[in-house]
Write a protein that holds these residues in place. Structure first.
Motif, PDB file in Angstrom:
ATOM      1  N   GLY A 137       0.799  -1.228   0.000  1.00 31.76           N
ATOM      2  CA  GLY A 137       0.000   0.000   0.000  1.00 31.76           C
ATOM      3  C   GLY A 137       0.823   1.265   0.000  1.00 31.76           C
ATOM      4  O   GLY A 137       0.848   2.025  -0.958  1.00 31.76           O
ATOM      5  N   GLY A 138       1.518   1.533   1.091  1.00 34.95           N
ATOM      6  CA  GLY A 138       2.280   2.769   1.222  1.00 34.95           C
ATOM      7  C   GLY A 138       3.480   2.829   0.302  1.00 34.95           C
ATOM      8  O   GLY A 138       3.785   3.866  -0.288  1.00 34.95           O
ATOM      9  N   THR A 167       2.388   3.469  -3.335  1.00 33.13           N
ATOM     10  CA  THR A 167       2.078   4.888  -3.541  1.00 33.13           C
ATOM     11  C   THR A 167       3.361   5.684  -3.703  1.00 33.13           C
ATOM     12  O   THR A 167       3.478   6.502  -4.623  1.00 33.13           O
ATOM     13  CB  THR A 167       1.254   5.434  -2.352  1.00 33.13           C
ATOM     14  OG1 THR A 167       0.046   4.672  -2.238  1.00 33.13           O
ATOM     15  CG2 THR A 167       0.915   6.895  -2.550  1.00 33.13           C
ATOM     16  N   ASP A 223      -4.018   7.070  -9.220  1.00 32.17           N
ATOM     17  CA  ASP A 223      -4.948   6.800  -8.122  1.00 32.17           C
ATOM     18  C   ASP A 223      -5.732   5.515  -8.371  1.00 32.17           C
ATOM     19  O   ASP A 223      -5.895   4.691  -7.465  1.00 32.17           O
ATOM     20  CB  ASP A 223      -5.910   7.972  -7.914  1.00 32.17           C
ATOM     21  CG  ASP A 223      -5.229   9.183  -7.297  1.00 32.17           C
ATOM     22  OD1 ASP A 223      -4.078   9.063  -6.820  1.00 32.17           O
ATOM     23  OD2 ASP A 223      -5.853  10.268  -7.312  1.00 32.17           O
ATOM     24  N   VAL A 255      -3.283   2.426  -7.960  1.00 33.85           N
ATOM     25  CA  VAL A 255      -2.927   2.187  -6.570  1.00 33.85           C
ATOM     26  C   VAL A 255      -4.112   1.594  -5.805  1.00 33.85           C
ATOM     27  O   VAL A 255      -3.948   0.658  -5.016  1.00 33.85           O
ATOM     28  CB  VAL A 255      -2.409   3.486  -5.896  1.00 33.85           C
ATOM     29  CG1 VAL A 255      -2.286   3.317  -4.398  1.00 33.85           C
ATOM     30  CG2 VAL A 255      -1.062   3.883  -6.491  1.00 33.85           C
ATOM     31  N   ARG A 256      -5.316   2.097  -6.039  1.00 36.09           N
ATOM     32  CA  ARG A 256      -6.498   1.537  -5.362  1.00 36.09           C
ATOM     33  C   ARG A 256      -6.682   0.061  -5.673  1.00 36.09           C
ATOM     34  O   ARG A 256      -7.061  -0.713  -4.805  1.00 36.09           O
ATOM     35  CB  ARG A 256      -7.755   2.328  -5.751  1.00 36.09           C
ATOM     36  CG  ARG A 256      -7.951   3.609  -4.983  1.00 36.09           C
ATOM     37  CD  ARG A 256      -9.356   4.174  -5.159  1.00 36.09           C
ATOM     38  NE  ARG A 256      -9.678   4.495  -6.528  1.00 36.09           N
ATOM     39  CZ  ARG A 256      -9.456   5.668  -7.126  1.00 36.09           C
ATOM     40  NH1 ARG A 256      -8.912   6.660  -6.453  1.00 36.09           N
ATOM     41  NH2 ARG A 256      -9.798   5.871  -8.384  1.00 36.09           N
ATOM     42  N   HIS A 306      -4.428  -2.097  -6.129  1.00 37.74           N
ATOM     43  CA  HIS A 306      -3.340  -2.931  -5.580  1.00 37.74           C
ATOM     44  C   HIS A 306      -3.003  -2.588  -4.143  1.00 37.74           C
ATOM     45  O   HIS A 306      -1.907  -2.861  -3.687  1.00 37.74           O
ATOM     46  CB  HIS A 306      -2.097  -2.823  -6.477  1.00 37.74           C
ATOM     47  CG  HIS A 306      -2.360  -3.358  -7.827  1.00 37.74           C
ATOM     48  ND1 HIS A 306      -2.399  -4.704  -8.107  1.00 37.74           N
ATOM     49  CD2 HIS A 306      -2.648  -2.736  -8.994  1.00 37.74           C
ATOM     50  CE1 HIS A 306      -2.679  -4.888  -9.380  1.00 37.74           C
ATOM     51  NE2 HIS A 306      -2.839  -3.695  -9.939  1.00 37.74           N
ATOM     52  N   ARG A 307      -3.917  -2.052  -3.405  1.00 40.26           N
ATOM     53  CA  ARG A 307      -3.671  -1.635  -2.022  1.00 40.26           C
ATOM     54  C   ARG A 307      -3.860  -2.749  -1.007  1.00 40.26           C
ATOM     55  O   ARG A 307      -3.872  -2.494   0.184  1.00 40.26           O
ATOM     56  CB  ARG A 307      -4.598  -0.491  -1.650  1.00 40.26           C
ATOM     57  CG  ARG A 307      -4.023   0.820  -2.067  1.00 40.26           C
ATOM     58  CD  ARG A 307      -4.415   1.823  -1.070  1.00 40.26           C
ATOM     59  NE  ARG A 307      -3.491   2.919  -1.136  1.00 40.26           N
ATOM     60  CZ  ARG A 307      -3.804   4.137  -0.851  1.00 40.26           C
ATOM     61  NH1 ARG A 307      -5.017   4.431  -0.457  1.00 40.26           N
ATOM     62  NH2 ARG A 307      -2.911   5.076  -0.916  1.00 40.26           N
ATOM     63  N   SER A 308      -3.987  -3.969  -1.428  1.00 42.09           N
ATOM     64  CA  SER A 308      -4.182  -5.044  -0.454  1.00 42.09           C
ATOM     65  C   SER A 308      -2.994  -5.110   0.484  1.00 42.09           C
ATOM     66  O   SER A 308      -1.888  -4.781   0.129  1.00 42.09           O
ATOM     67  CB  SER A 308      -4.338  -6.376  -1.171  1.00 42.09           C
ATOM     68  OG  SER A 308      -3.159  -6.693  -1.858  1.00 42.09           O
ATOM     69  N   GLU A 322      -2.782  -3.384   3.425  1.00 41.44           N
ATOM     70  CA  GLU A 322      -2.650  -2.221   4.322  1.00 41.44           C
ATOM     71  C   GLU A 322      -3.438  -2.457   5.572  1.00 41.44           C
ATOM     72  O   GLU A 322      -4.434  -3.091   5.619  1.00 41.44           O
ATOM     73  CB  GLU A 322      -3.167  -0.956   3.639  1.00 41.44           C
ATOM     74  CG  GLU A 322      -2.131  -0.334   2.780  1.00 41.44           C
ATOM     75  CD  GLU A 322      -2.529   1.067   2.350  1.00 41.44           C
ATOM     76  OE1 GLU A 322      -1.717   1.967   2.576  1.00 41.44           O
ATOM     77  OE2 GLU A 322      -3.621   1.254   1.828  1.00 41.44           O
TER      78      GLU A 322
END
Length: 125
Positions: A68-69, A72, A115, A118-119, A121-123, A125
């Motif tokens: 996640g971080g 980004t 945006d 990233v949303r 692939h944010r698994s 977090e």
């Protein structure tokens, strides 16, 4: 999470310029909180990734521990790097077969594409 990055330089770049671009991009990537950065030739693309186009140079695979971080930060670093280049270079970012093509575009267009990617692939977090 493995991330495949490919750099496609402007068509007018000579081999020396291309190697310089790839080296500067790798140097910036090493500043991020990544587990590993290796050339694509060291074992091929990660599982689920598409093959890199033959005109793509400096392809690397990054291993991200906290997707996640770090993801980004990665795409922001790539976006900033592209914005500082005078030529129209392109970078592809591939995760699990999903590819985001970054190139010099308007800030709003780039932000929206990033945006959305990233949303997806944010698994983790």
């Amino acid at each position: 999470m493995d991330v495949l990055l490919g750099l496609t330089p402007d068509g007018d770049a000579d081999p020396e310029e291309v190697e310089g671009l790839a080296a500067r991009l790798r140097a910036e990537l090493r500043e991020l909180d990544i587990e590993a950065l290796r050339p694509l030739s060291d074992g091929g693309p990660p599982d689920g990734a598409k093959a890199v186009d033959p005109v793509t140079v400096g392809a690397v695979v990054l291993a991200l521990s906290a997707p996640g971080g770090v993801l980004t930060s990665l795409v922001e670093t790539l976006r900033d790097w592209l914005g500082r280049q005078s030529a129209r270079n392109r970078i592809s970012v591939t995760i699990d077969g999903d590819t985001l093509e970054l190139e010099q575009a308007s800030a709003d267009e780039r932000r929206e594409l990033i945006d959305q990617f990233v949303r997806r692939h944010r698994s983790g977090e």
